[in-house]
Write a protein that holds these residues in place. Sequence first.
Motif, PDB file in Angstrom:
ATOM      1  N   ALA A 141       0.804  -1.217   0.000  1.00 23.47           N
ATOM      2  CA  ALA A 141       0.000   0.000   0.000  1.00 23.47           C
ATOM      3  C   ALA A 141       0.840   1.272   0.000  1.00 23.47           C
ATOM      4  CB  ALA A 141      -0.918   0.004   1.228  1.00 23.47           C
ATOM      5  N   ASP A 142       2.086   1.168   0.465  1.00 24.31           N
ATOM      6  CA  ASP A 142       2.920   2.346   0.706  1.00 24.31           C
ATOM      7  C   ASP A 142       4.361   2.032   0.280  1.00 24.31           C
ATOM      8  OD1 ASP A 142       3.983   4.727   1.741  1.00 24.31           O
ATOM      9  OD2 ASP A 142       4.105   3.932   3.787  1.00 24.31           O
ATOM     10  N   PRO A 143       4.600   1.878  -1.042  1.00 23.99           N
ATOM     11  CA  PRO A 143       5.916   1.405  -1.495  1.00 23.99           C
ATOM     12  C   PRO A 143       7.076   2.329  -1.155  1.00 23.99           C
ATOM     13  CG  PRO A 143       4.561   2.107  -3.353  1.00 23.99           C
ATOM     14  CD  PRO A 143       3.660   2.063  -2.165  1.00 23.99           C
ATOM     15  N   GLU A 144       6.823   3.628  -0.997  1.00 23.77           N
ATOM     16  CA  GLU A 144       7.915   4.537  -0.659  1.00 23.77           C
ATOM     17  C   GLU A 144       8.102   4.684   0.854  1.00 23.77           C
ATOM     18  OE1 GLU A 144       7.813   8.207  -2.763  1.00 23.77           O
ATOM     19  OE2 GLU A 144       8.179   7.215  -4.692  1.00 23.77           O
ATOM     20  N   MET A 145       7.261   4.005   1.634  1.00 21.99           N
ATOM     21  CA  MET A 145       7.439   3.859   3.068  1.00 21.99           C
ATOM     22  C   MET A 145       7.385   5.191   3.822  1.00 21.99           C
ATOM     23  SD  MET A 145      10.325   0.812   2.842  1.00 21.99           S
ATOM     24  CE  MET A 145      10.861   1.018   4.523  1.00 21.99           C
ATOM     25  N   TYR A 146       6.201   5.803   3.802  1.00 20.67           N
ATOM     26  CA  TYR A 146       5.998   7.043   4.543  1.00 20.67           C
ATOM     27  C   TYR A 146       5.087   6.868   5.756  1.00 20.67           C
ATOM     28  CZ  TYR A 146       8.446   9.873   1.102  1.00 20.67           C
ATOM     29  OH  TYR A 146       9.424  10.425   0.307  1.00 20.67           O
ATOM     30  N   GLU A 147       4.284   5.811   5.803  1.00 22.67           N
ATOM     31  CA  GLU A 147       3.344   5.623   6.909  1.00 22.67           C
ATOM     32  C   GLU A 147       3.841   4.504   7.820  1.00 22.67           C
ATOM     33  OE1 GLU A 147      -1.416   4.741   7.778  1.00 22.67           O
ATOM     34  OE2 GLU A 147      -0.665   4.861   5.709  1.00 22.67           O
ATOM     35  N   ASP A 148       4.410   4.883   8.947  1.00 23.48           N
ATOM     36  CA  ASP A 148       4.958   3.927   9.905  1.00 23.48           C
ATOM     37  C   ASP A 148       3.820   3.272  10.692  1.00 23.48           C
ATOM     38  OD1 ASP A 148       6.377   2.505  11.782  1.00 23.48           O
ATOM     39  OD2 ASP A 148       7.215   4.271  12.788  1.00 23.48           O
ATOM     40  N   LEU A 149       3.733   1.933  10.600  1.00 23.35           N
ATOM     41  CA  LEU A 149       2.659   1.175  11.235  1.00 23.35           C
ATOM     42  C   LEU A 149       3.105   0.446  12.502  1.00 23.35           C
ATOM     43  CD1 LEU A 149       1.191  -0.498   8.005  1.00 23.35           C
ATOM     44  CD2 LEU A 149       0.439   1.627   9.110  1.00 23.35           C
ATOM     45  N   ALA A 150       4.329   0.707  12.964  1.00 25.22           N
ATOM     46  CA  ALA A 150       4.859  -0.070  14.082  1.00 25.22           C
ATOM     47  C   ALA A 150       3.988   0.049  15.331  1.00 25.22           C
ATOM     48  CB  ALA A 150       6.288   0.359  14.386  1.00 25.22           C
ATOM     49  N   ALA A 151       3.490   1.220  15.632  1.00 25.22           N
ATOM     50  CA  ALA A 151       2.680   1.397  16.837  1.00 25.22           C
ATOM     51  C   ALA A 151       1.338   0.692  16.718  1.00 25.22           C
ATOM     52  CB  ALA A 151       2.472   2.888  17.111  1.00 25.22           C
ATOM     53  N   GLN A 152       0.771   0.642  15.512  1.00 29.35           N
ATOM     54  CA  GLN A 152      -0.521  -0.004  15.313  1.00 29.35           C
ATOM     55  C   GLN A 152      -0.423  -1.524  15.187  1.00 29.35           C
ATOM     56  OE1 GLN A 152       0.629   2.894  13.832  1.00 29.35           O
ATOM     57  NE2 GLN A 152      -0.955   3.596  12.389  1.00 29.35           N
ATOM     58  N   GLN A 153       0.720  -2.024  14.747  1.00 24.18           N
ATOM     59  CA  GLN A 153       0.854  -3.456  14.496  1.00 24.18           C
ATOM     60  C   GLN A 153       2.104  -4.022  15.178  1.00 24.18           C
ATOM     61  OE1 GLN A 153       0.035  -4.816  10.457  1.00 24.18           O
ATOM     62  NE2 GLN A 153      -0.825  -2.821   9.931  1.00 24.18           N
ATOM     63  N   PRO A 154       2.181  -3.949  16.505  1.00 27.25           N
ATOM     64  CA  PRO A 154       3.361  -4.468  17.206  1.00 27.25           C
ATOM     65  C   PRO A 154       3.529  -5.970  17.030  1.00 27.25           C
ATOM     66  CG  PRO A 154       1.603  -3.954  18.761  1.00 27.25           C
ATOM     67  CD  PRO A 154       1.185  -3.385  17.443  1.00 27.25           C
ATOM     68  N   ASP A 155       2.437  -6.684  16.767  1.00 24.08           N
ATOM     69  CA  ASP A 155       2.543  -8.127  16.559  1.00 24.08           C
ATOM     70  C   ASP A 155       3.317  -8.443  15.287  1.00 24.08           C
ATOM     71  OD1 ASP A 155       0.385  -6.874  15.232  1.00 24.08           O
ATOM     72  OD2 ASP A 155      -0.576  -8.814  14.851  1.00 24.08           O
ATOM     73  N   VAL A 156       3.134  -7.634  14.247  1.00 26.79           N
ATOM     74  CA  VAL A 156       3.880  -7.843  13.001  1.00 26.79           C
ATOM     75  C   VAL A 156       5.359  -7.519  13.222  1.00 26.79           C
ATOM     76  CG1 VAL A 156       4.128  -7.167  10.585  1.00 26.79           C
ATOM     77  CG2 VAL A 156       1.846  -7.373  11.607  1.00 26.79           C
ATOM     78  N   VAL A 157       5.628  -6.443  13.963  1.00 26.19           N
ATOM     79  CA  VAL A 157       7.021  -6.102  14.280  1.00 26.19           C
ATOM     80  C   VAL A 157       7.688  -7.256  15.017  1.00 26.19           C
ATOM     81  CG1 VAL A 157       8.512  -4.580  15.629  1.00 26.19           C
ATOM     82  CG2 VAL A 157       6.589  -3.626  14.328  1.00 26.19           C
ATOM     83  N   LYS A 158       7.024  -7.797  16.011  1.00 25.48           N
ATOM     84  CA  LYS A 158       7.599  -8.899  16.791  1.00 25.48           C
ATOM     85  C   LYS A 158       7.801 -10.139  15.927  1.00 25.48           C
ATOM     86  CE  LYS A 158       6.742 -11.848  20.846  1.00 25.48           C
ATOM     87  NZ  LYS A 158       8.176 -11.822  21.211  1.00 25.48           N
ATOM     88  N   ARG A 159       6.812 -10.427  15.073  1.00 25.14           N
ATOM     89  CA  ARG A 159       6.931 -11.598  14.194  1.00 25.14           C
ATOM     90  C   ARG A 159       8.132 -11.460  13.265  1.00 25.14           C
ATOM     91  NH1 ARG A 159       5.408 -12.262   9.031  1.00 25.14           N
ATOM     92  NH2 ARG A 159       4.038 -10.434   8.989  1.00 25.14           N
ATOM     93  N   MET A 160       8.336 -10.268  12.733  1.00 24.96           N
ATOM     94  CA  MET A 160       9.433 -10.072  11.795  1.00 24.96           C
ATOM     95  C   MET A 160      10.787 -10.062  12.505  1.00 24.96           C
ATOM     96  SD  MET A 160       7.774  -7.387   9.054  1.00 24.96           S
ATOM     97  CE  MET A 160       8.956  -7.714   7.743  1.00 24.96           C
ATOM     98  N   PHE A 161      10.825  -9.477  13.717  1.00 25.90           N
ATOM     99  CA  PHE A 161      12.105  -9.454  14.430  1.00 25.90           C
ATOM    100  C   PHE A 161      12.466 -10.850  14.935  1.00 25.90           C
ATOM    101  CE2 PHE A 161      14.855  -8.757  18.147  1.00 25.90           C
ATOM    102  CZ  PHE A 161      15.872  -8.032  17.544  1.00 25.90           C
ATOM    103  N   ASP A 162      11.517 -11.521  15.580  1.00 27.03           N
ATOM    104  CA  ASP A 162      11.807 -12.849  16.128  1.00 27.03           C
ATOM    105  C   ASP A 162      11.928 -13.898  15.026  1.00 27.03           C
ATOM    106  OD1 ASP A 162      11.652 -11.669  18.596  1.00 27.03           O
ATOM    107  OD2 ASP A 162       9.692 -12.514  19.115  1.00 27.03           O
ATOM    108  N   GLY A 163      11.007 -13.851  14.067  1.00 26.28           N
ATOM    109  CA  GLY A 163      10.937 -14.907  13.067  1.00 26.28           C
ATOM    110  C   GLY A 163      11.885 -14.736  11.902  1.00 26.28           C
TER     111      GLY A 163
END
Length: 486
Positions: free
Chosen positions: A443-465
């Motif tokens: 949805a945001d190929p140039e990466m301007y909308e940071d979703l880390a606060a809204q989707q901490p589960d995805v952040v954790k999945r990507m960091f751990d996994g």
Amino acid sequence: MAGAALLGAAGCDLAERVPGLPGTTPPNREGTNVVLVIIDSLRKDHIGVYGGERAVRTPNLDSLAKDSLIFTRAHPESMPTINARRAIHTGTRTWPFTDWDPPMGEDIILQGWQPIPREQTTLAEVMRANGYGTFFVTDNMHQFKSAYNMHRGFDAFDFIRGQTTDNYMPNWTYPPEKVDQALMKGNVPAMTGQMKQYFSNVAARQTEEDWFAPQVFSRASEMLEAVSGTGSPFFLTVDSYDPHEPWDPPEEYLKMYDDEPYDLKEPFSVIYGPSDYLTDRELERMRARYSAEITMTDRWLGRLMDKMEELNLFENTLLLLLSDHGIGLGEHGYTGKPAYILWPEMTDVPFFIRHPDGKGAGQTSDYIASTHDVASTVLGYLGIDAPEQMTGQDLSVMPDDDPDDDRSHFTSGYHDHVWTTDDRYVMFCRHDGTDAKLYDVEADPEMYEDLAAQQPDVVKRMFDGYVLRDAGGPLPVYDPLPEPTV
């Protein structure tokens, strides 16, 4: 040839030093040459064939792309300059920097920035062991130090002196007005020294042929002329430091991108960090200078391609072209290459493979290609067994077949930061998982909308996994070290 090329040191017996090195089995494609072109700091979005509003005039890169397999998701295995080249030359991952031992006396203190380990075999060594003449031309000053081993395995190599802070000419010979013109608001004292050295190095330039990219590609063309008639296959690496800063192209190139009156400081170089030290006009000028440097580099790459055509080398030469990383020009509020700005302007690079038989010409692949794939790709195409250390993928099988690793995700590193991606997201953070940023690149190929606060589960999945799994556990933690100034 013009300018004495230095002979590579013979060293000790390679097979004894590196057990399991492939022997001299005749290649499946006997007589096939290899040309590897590395262009420093070249952003993918500035190349015409990749499209986009930031694309500049790159007719020769675009022409090469039409004859090549084009990777649309190429990313460095690790960054910056020396890290990427360690991966290119050895086919071995540098990240996660578990073996980092900062060299004595080095002014660039970045995790993974160190010589090629003695126990690792280089692509040039394998090529030479298999009957290839091996040759290297570069103006990349970071590779000049013999301890870095970047020249290992090359029969002859030519280092073109004078880039940036290379202590090539007495640094009191600079033109003061040029240095004063280059010092932007907020420049640290180290930048004064850099500009004094750089303008001392280039004070004698007279024609375009004296600029660095022209020297590199002209010298490479001379090497082609010399080696193409020997009757033996050759491996030539051409490594251009341009369009790395300082951005100081001939005036006619700059006018292609900025022909309006300009009387402010000239952003020849860049401060690594927030871009608020620049006015809007200065930032516009900086972007124009970078674009101009790319177009100049592209022109002289074209001269090398002309020489290959003149010598009928395209019919029996595998050609690879890629970059090590990009650079920030204010797109996300930062300039330069600090480790924490891992947006597309830093991580998205070009990668072309031109087969002599035309396979894949003009086609694109969304397979995640990387710097450590170069060695495996070259050896795989030639039918030469790669040493076990070379863990990159053989991309030469594409587009007919898929590489062994499907790369549903990929992880890279830069100093104390990590970057990882899959088919939907990109996440980057510090090595301990803090300060994470997350983007939905569909949805945001140039990466301007940071979703880390809204989707901490995805952040954790990507960091751990992804990150921790790819690293084999927690990332190494080193004592705090001063931030590099270049």
